[in-house]
Write a protein that holds these residues in place. Structure first.
Motif, PDB file in Angstrom:
ATOM      1  N   GLU A   1     -42.702  64.586  -6.625  1.00 27.64           N
ATOM      2  CA  GLU A   1     -41.392  64.412  -7.256  1.00 27.64           C
ATOM      3  C   GLU A   1     -40.733  65.766  -7.550  1.00 27.64           C
ATOM      4  N   ASP A   2     -39.454  65.715  -7.830  1.00 26.19           N
ATOM      5  CA  ASP A   2     -38.664  66.880  -8.270  1.00 26.19           C
ATOM      6  C   ASP A   2     -38.581  67.992  -7.230  1.00 26.19           C
TER       7      ASP A   2
ATOM      8  N   ARG B   1     -42.968  60.181  -3.527  1.00 30.69           N
ATOM      9  CA  ARG B   1     -42.508  60.267  -2.140  1.00 30.69           C
ATOM     10  C   ARG B   1     -43.317  59.289  -1.286  1.00 30.69           C
TER      11      ARG B   1
ATOM     12  N   GLY C   1     -39.699  59.263  -8.589  1.00 27.96           N
ATOM     13  CA  GLY C   1     -39.741  60.443  -7.719  1.00 27.96           C
ATOM     14  C   GLY C   1     -40.886  60.469  -6.730  1.00 27.96           C
TER      15      GLY C   1
ATOM     16  N   VAL D   1     -47.388  61.580  -5.435  1.00 29.98           N
ATOM     17  CA  VAL D   1     -46.743  61.797  -6.732  1.00 29.98           C
ATOM     18  C   VAL D   1     -47.761  62.519  -7.609  1.00 29.98           C
TER      19      VAL D   1
END
Ligand SMILES: Cc1cc2nc3c(=O)[nH]c(=O)nc-3n(C[C@H](O)[C@H](O)[C@H](O)COP(=O)(O)OP(=O)(O)OC[C@H]3O[C@@H](n4cnc5c(N)ncnc54)[C@H](O)[C@@H]3O)c2cc1C
Length: 484
Positions: A268-269, A103, A101, A133
């Motif tokens: 992430e997420d 970026r 995740g 992250v």
């Protein structure tokens, strides 16, 4: 979950895999199972028969925060120089982080940056992919890969969780092991000694090696601190609706006339981290309402405007110990035989420049290269490795202390001519880099730790920096991407 359980020890004493020993029975102990500790394991692989990691925390079963790395609540980016080093040590880790995740933000395209003179132009340069992250995810991915990779044929790796190093054994000339104690809440827990041919201190910014040196009858290492007095406060956000997230991260570092800053980046997420910062007298608050109000007082309103399109999903966390601190273990006589210092235990940086993890990785590469070149830890090799670790930290150190000088009050180390010149030149160069492709590219090469500081003295960079008139940056955060 982090991954296969057998690769990530969860409690007590576990080996990653038993293996046939081929060497002369050498053992190493790594103090601290954080980022530098795991990279040290990777660097030592093949040169020692057993590597024992001593970690005072228990690793969480999922990718969550743990107490031993308090800075993990805050925004962490991994520069391209650090990624390259990580890939040399553990190939495939950058892809694993992206899968987890992380970026990828290309500089300057994907991180809109406000300088004192205006917004940086958004060149589509793509030389410097920066990873954004959360730290628990980054550490878990690296740990999984380091322990998995370390289970090769020549090295057995053990991780002692919930175990704290409390001292070194040996004498002023030679370290022979580590005294450890279980951290199971039992105050009277007995200590024991782990003998080792090499002890690596990778225990981070709270390293107690200077005190341990005193117990061995050694002088403390020479230490330099340069403290801008910066404090951090961080909160996680989530854009309120689809399509509400900005298409780039935002960075508004403070400057002497407005020493409050903000960085807002995707992680992430689908979450975003907002870190607010400020030097003495401008520390960002940890009260939630005051935190939001503070975001309106930085050098540009853009970040505050973006918060209207996001909702907070975490409390606010603060952090104050952000000084640049370098312990010169690499100098002659800086380390006793059988001892080495890596990562933040060796050198910490003002986090606003995002360098610490990259320097830890570059230091681990330096350690591994030295061991590989020498064919193992023979006489004099570890002192040579420590010098290489010192050299790996040098460019980041020069950049950070040079940029921090304007904020330093009396009491820090006196700036030499070189540092003062660096500060003056960097100020001009930073302004030029915001609008100029050539100077901007050189600036990013150095600040992302992919080129030595001498790149900033290349004739065409110097000429453009010193001779061309100062030009302001853009008045608003750029939406359009310009060709490189
Ligand atoms: C607020 C903040 C933001 C930052 N942002 C960035 C960024 O954007 N980019 C970047 O590259 N760097 C950043 N850094 C720097 C980065 O956090 C460090 O450089 C990095 O964590 C160094 O790794 P390390 O393994 O040396 O130390 P740590 O990650 O701190 O790990 C030390 C480990 O040692 C263990 N330990 C400590 N003492 C003992 C003991 N006595 N016995 C056993 N175990 C022990 C701890 O539990 C921990 O697991 C930031 C730092 C701060 C403070």
């Amino acid at each position: 979950m982090i991954g296969p359980r057998e690769r990530v020890p969860q409690a007590g004493r576990r080996g990653t895999r038993m293996a046939e020993h081929t060497g002369p029975g050498r053992s190493a102990v790594v103090i601290g199972g954080g980022l530098a500790g795991m990279l040290a394991v990777t660097a030592l692989r093949g040169h020692f028969d057993v590597v024992t990691v001593v970690e005072r925390d228990r690793y969480p079963a999922d990718r969550t925060f743990r107490k031993g790395v308090p800075q993990a609540r805050h925004l962490h980016i991994l520069l391209s120089g650090g990624q390259r080093a990580l890939e040399r040590l553990l190939p495939g880790t950058v892809a694993a982080l992206t899968e987890a995740g992380a970026r990828r933000l290309y500089l300057p395209r994907d991180l809109l940056t406000r300088t004192p003179t205006g917004w940086q132009r958004r060149f589509d340069e793509r030389r410097h992919p920066t990873l954004s992250v959360t730290r628990p995810v980054l550490d878990a991915v690296v740990r999984e890969r380091a322990l998995g990779a370390a289970a090769g044929p020549a090295t057995r790796v053990e991780v002692l969780e919930a175990t704290e190093a409390v001292g070194l054994t040996g004498d002023a000339r030679r370290v022979t092991g580590v005294t450890v104690r279980a951290r199971n809440g039992d105050r009277g827990a007995a200590s024991r000694v782990l003998p080792a041919d090499l002890v690596v201190d990778a225990s981070g910014r709270g390293s107690r090696t200077p005190q341990w040196y005193a117990e061995l009858g050694r002088e403390a290492p020479q230490e330099v601190t340069v403290d801008s007095g910066l404090a951090y406060a961080t909160r996680m956000y989530r854009p309120t609706a689809r399509g509400e997230a900005p298409d780039a991260g935002v960075n508004v570092p403070g400057w002497p006339e407005c020493p409050r800053g903000a960085a807002y980046v995707p992680v992430e997420d689908g979450n975003w981290l907002l870190t607010l910062s400020g030097v003495r007298g401008h520390h960002p608050p940890t009260d939630e309402a005051e935190f939001t109000a503070f975001s309106a007082t930085i050098g540009d309103p853009y970040v505050h405007e973006l918060l209207a399109r996001a909702e907070p999903v975490s409390p606010v966390h603060g952090f104050r110990d952000t000084c640049n601190r370098r312990r010169h273990y690499e100098r002659p006589g800086g380390v006793p035989d059988g001892f080495l210092v890596l990562g933040d235990a060796n050198c910490t940086f003002n986090p606003v420049y995002g360098q610490g993890m990259s320097v830890a990785a570059l230091g681990a590469v330096a350690l591994r290269d030295t061991l590989d070149a020498a064919g193992g830890p023979g006489p004099g090799v570890l002192a040579r490795a420590q010098r290489a670790v010192g050299r790996a930290a040098e460019p980041a150190w020069i950049a950070a202390v040079g940029a921090d000088r304007p904020y330093v009050r009396g009491g820090g180390a006196k700036a030499g001519l070189g540092e003062r010149l660096t500060t003056w030149y960097l100020d001009r160069l930073t302004a030029r880099a915001a609008v100029d492709r050539v100077v901007g590219a050189a600036f990013r090469d150095v600040f992302c730790l992919t080129a030595p500081p001498s790149r900033l003295m290349a004739p065409r960079v110097v000429l453009r920096t010193v001779l061309l008139p100062r030009r302001p940056g853009l008045p608003r955060p750029p939406t359009a991407v310009e060709p490189a």
